[in-house]
Design an enzyme around this catalytic site. Structure first.
Site, PDB file in Angstrom:
ATOM      1  N   HIS A 105       0.871  -1.144   0.281  1.00 29.88           N
ATOM      2  CA  HIS A 105       0.026  -0.065  -0.030  1.00 29.88           C
ATOM      3  C   HIS A 105       1.066   1.154   0.001  1.00 29.88           C
ATOM      4  O   HIS A 105       2.219   0.974  -0.024  1.00 29.88           O
ATOM      5  CB  HIS A 105      -0.733  -0.068   1.228  1.00 29.88           C
ATOM      6  CG  HIS A 105      -0.212   0.008   2.352  1.00 29.88           C
ATOM      7  ND1 HIS A 105       0.475  -0.774   2.934  1.00 29.88           N
ATOM      8  CD2 HIS A 105      -0.624   0.995   3.612  1.00 29.88           C
ATOM      9  CE1 HIS A 105       1.070  -0.458   4.219  1.00 29.88           C
ATOM     10  NE2 HIS A 105       0.371   0.572   4.619  1.00 29.88           N
ATOM     11  N   HIS A 107       1.169   3.980   2.332  1.00 30.27           N
ATOM     12  CA  HIS A 107       1.623   4.827   3.318  1.00 30.27           C
ATOM     13  C   HIS A 107       2.951   5.000   3.400  1.00 30.27           C
ATOM     14  O   HIS A 107       3.676   4.416   2.687  1.00 30.27           O
ATOM     15  CB  HIS A 107       1.197   4.030   4.580  1.00 30.27           C
ATOM     16  CG  HIS A 107      -0.369   4.038   4.855  1.00 30.27           C
ATOM     17  ND1 HIS A 107      -0.862   3.229   5.717  1.00 30.27           N
ATOM     18  CD2 HIS A 107      -1.404   4.634   4.244  1.00 30.27           C
ATOM     19  CE1 HIS A 107      -2.194   3.206   5.794  1.00 30.27           C
ATOM     20  NE2 HIS A 107      -2.477   4.352   4.876  1.00 30.27           N
ATOM     21  N   ASP A 109       5.470   4.937   4.922  1.00 26.87           N
ATOM     22  CA  ASP A 109       6.576   4.088   5.717  1.00 26.87           C
ATOM     23  C   ASP A 109       6.601   2.688   4.675  1.00 26.87           C
ATOM     24  O   ASP A 109       7.408   1.588   5.260  1.00 26.87           O
ATOM     25  CB  ASP A 109       6.116   3.689   6.998  1.00 26.87           C
ATOM     26  CG  ASP A 109       4.779   3.003   7.360  1.00 26.87           C
ATOM     27  OD1 ASP A 109       3.895   3.661   6.773  1.00 26.87           O
ATOM     28  OD2 ASP A 109       4.577   2.317   8.132  1.00 26.87           O
ATOM     29  N   HIS A 110       6.116   2.857   3.722  1.00 29.32           N
ATOM     30  CA  HIS A 110       6.079   1.553   2.568  1.00 29.32           C
ATOM     31  C   HIS A 110       6.511   1.945   1.155  1.00 29.32           C
ATOM     32  O   HIS A 110       6.882   0.856   0.444  1.00 29.32           O
ATOM     33  CB  HIS A 110       4.753   0.690   2.827  1.00 29.32           C
ATOM     34  CG  HIS A 110       4.219   0.194   4.018  1.00 29.32           C
ATOM     35  ND1 HIS A 110       4.650  -1.218   4.359  1.00 29.32           N
ATOM     36  CD2 HIS A 110       4.050   0.745   5.282  1.00 29.32           C
ATOM     37  CE1 HIS A 110       4.283  -1.312   5.824  1.00 29.32           C
ATOM     38  NE2 HIS A 110       3.870  -0.207   6.132  1.00 29.32           N
ATOM     39  N   HIS A 194      -7.323  -1.638   6.361  1.00 33.67           N
ATOM     40  CA  HIS A 194      -6.043  -0.798   6.730  1.00 33.67           C
ATOM     41  C   HIS A 194      -6.038   0.457   5.859  1.00 33.67           C
ATOM     42  O   HIS A 194      -5.818   1.649   5.987  1.00 33.67           O
ATOM     43  CB  HIS A 194      -4.688  -1.328   7.020  1.00 33.67           C
ATOM     44  CG  HIS A 194      -3.601  -0.484   7.384  1.00 33.67           C
ATOM     45  ND1 HIS A 194      -3.351   0.210   8.386  1.00 33.67           N
ATOM     46  CD2 HIS A 194      -2.762  -0.109   6.597  1.00 33.67           C
ATOM     47  CE1 HIS A 194      -2.310   0.919   8.466  1.00 33.67           C
ATOM     48  NE2 HIS A 194      -1.719   0.738   7.189  1.00 33.67           N
ATOM     49  N   ASP A 216       0.487  -4.399   7.006  1.00 33.42           N
ATOM     50  CA  ASP A 216      -0.124  -3.464   8.054  1.00 33.42           C
ATOM     51  C   ASP A 216      -1.504  -4.040   8.202  1.00 33.42           C
ATOM     52  O   ASP A 216      -2.284  -3.412   9.088  1.00 33.42           O
ATOM     53  CB  ASP A 216      -0.153  -2.013   7.382  1.00 33.42           C
ATOM     54  CG  ASP A 216       1.189  -1.542   8.000  1.00 33.42           C
ATOM     55  OD1 ASP A 216       2.188  -2.203   8.507  1.00 33.42           O
ATOM     56  OD2 ASP A 216       1.381  -0.153   7.361  1.00 33.42           O
ATOM     57  N   HIS A 261       5.186  -4.204  12.155  1.00 29.87           N
ATOM     58  CA  HIS A 261       5.744  -3.151  13.136  1.00 29.87           C
ATOM     59  C   HIS A 261       5.808  -3.516  14.551  1.00 29.87           C
ATOM     60  O   HIS A 261       5.264  -3.027  15.340  1.00 29.87           O
ATOM     61  CB  HIS A 261       4.762  -1.862  13.078  1.00 29.87           C
ATOM     62  CG  HIS A 261       4.768  -1.316  11.510  1.00 29.87           C
ATOM     63  ND1 HIS A 261       5.753  -1.084  10.776  1.00 29.87           N
ATOM     64  CD2 HIS A 261       3.831  -0.979  10.771  1.00 29.87           C
ATOM     65  CE1 HIS A 261       5.510  -0.514   9.630  1.00 29.87           C
ATOM     66  NE2 HIS A 261       4.258  -0.427   9.542  1.00 29.87           N
TER      67      HIS A 261
HETATM   68  C1  5PN Z   1       3.552   4.972  10.769  1.00 28.81           C
HETATM   69  C2  5PN Z   1       2.474   5.674  10.406  1.00 28.81           C
HETATM   70  N1  5PN Z   1       2.286   6.918  10.933  1.00 28.81           N
HETATM   71  C3  5PN Z   1       1.093   7.320  10.518  1.00 28.81           C
HETATM   72  C4  5PN Z   1       0.218   6.852   9.608  1.00 28.81           C
HETATM   73  C5  5PN Z   1      -0.953   7.455   9.085  1.00 28.81           C
HETATM   74  O1  5PN Z   1      -1.532   8.329   9.379  1.00 28.81           O
HETATM   75  O2  5PN Z   1      -1.377   6.330   8.572  1.00 28.81           O
HETATM   76  C6  5PN Z   1      -0.800   5.162   8.340  1.00 28.81           C
HETATM   77  C7  5PN Z   1       0.402   5.800   9.167  1.00 28.81           C
HETATM   78  C8  5PN Z   1       1.759   5.041   9.658  1.00 28.81           C
HETATM   79  O3  5PN Z   1       1.781   3.745   9.304  1.00 28.81           O
HETATM   80 ZN    ZN Z   2       0.037   1.476   6.509  1.00 26.89          ZN
HETATM   81 ZN    ZN Z   3       3.275   0.390   8.046  1.00 25.75          ZN
END
Ligand code: 5PN
Ligand code: ZN
Ligand code: ZN
Length: 277
Positions: A105, A107, A109-110, A194, A216, A261
């Site tokens: 997805h 987000h 962090d991905h 998610h 996630d 995580h």
């Molecule tokens: C790590 C993290 N911080 C904030 C958000 C968010 O607003 O949607 C996904 C998300 C995260 O994975």
């Molecule tokens: Zn996410």
């Molecule tokens: Zn994540």
């Protein structure tokens, strides 16, 4: 396919986890409406699959500068070895060695390292780019790093922020739907909730138990055990159904579960040159 032949075709699959550093969230975000509250530092990592059919990278971690600029309260910690080029270098690889990038997805962090792979084929769920480009107000922080797609960035008035030689053409994704076998024994499992087009990942080996990466759909082992999802979601009811789907699949395949995580579990995972397979 019968056992012996199947095992032979899969016996050279290797999975490497690329450590991408860590972030902090409050416990009520990690465990929605359950907590307990307080700072939780959690890992971020990407999954490299060395397969007979090619080299697949699932997710690309977060961009340190992006987090410091937009979400400094998540207190990123990322060494040079924990950037995507740095983590690949530990394995003697460079971004150009990766043939296919799949995003579970979008987000931040991905997908923060997608910019390093303008040459790679890219795959995601068919709804996920459009959602990032036109997300719900409560999804804005999640979909805040749009450098993975010139199209999405332009839609949000951030076209000028695209770097590393990216264009519309080389940030175009092949959109997929439902459960998809990416390569023999490498299965993307549709687990929405998610995010609108979220994927988990099942990898089968000739040599060991399968691994099911929840991504996630379940941040931690406790999340899956208590069916408690993160506070970030587009559809929490779908999120619970996806967690049940993940549990059933792990049971049916006798798969080892790995969480996206979960620091306590992550510290026991193989990273760097230590692989699975
Ligand atoms: C790590 C993290 N911080 C904030 C958000 C968010 O607003 O949607 C996904 C998300 C995260 O994975
Ligand atoms: Zn996410
Ligand atoms: Zn994540």
């Amino acid at each position: 396919m019968a056992g012996a032949q199947w095992e032979k075709e899969m016996s050279d699959t290797k999975v490497y986890l690329l450590d991408g550093g860590s972030l902090v969230l409050d416990g009520y975000h990690v465990f929605w409406n359950r907590g307990p509250g307080g700072e939780v530092r959690f890992p971020v990592y990407s999954i490299l699959i060395e397969h007979r059919e090619g080299r697949f990278l699932i997710d690309t971690g977060y961009d340190y500068d992006h987090v410091m600029k937009v979400l400094p309260f998540e207190k990123p910690q990322q060494t040079k070895d924990q950037t995507i080029p740095g983590a690949l270098k530990l394995l003697g690889l460079e971004p150009k060695d990766i043939g296919v990038v799949v995003n579970s997805h979008f987000h931040f962090d991905h997908c923060g390292g997608n910019k390093f792979f303008p040459h790679a084929k890219k795959i995601c769920h068919r709804l996920e780019v459009a959602q990032a480009a036109n997300c719900q107000p409560f999804e804005h922080l999640g979909y805040s790093d749009l450098t993975f797609s010139v199209e999405a960035a332009e839609a949000r008035g951030q076209g000028e922020q695209i770097r590393h030689g990216q264009t519309r053409a080389n940030t175009t994704f092949e959109g997929i739907d439902g459960d998809v076998e990416l390569a023999k024994g490498v299965k993307l499992i549709f687990t929405p909730g998610h995010s609108i087009g979220h994927y988990s990942l099942l990898v089968e080996f000739g040599t060991r138990r399968p691994i099911l990466f929840t991504i996630d759909a379940a941040y931690t082992q406790k999340s899956l055990e208590t069916l408690c999802q993160a506070s970030f979601h587009i559809d929490p009811v779908a999120g619970v159904a996806s967690m049940r789907k993940v549990r059933k699949l792990a049971e049916d395949h006798d798969a080892e579960l790995m969480y996206s995580h979960d620091m306590e579990n992550f510290l026991t995972y193989n990273t760097g040159t230590k692989f699975y397979g």
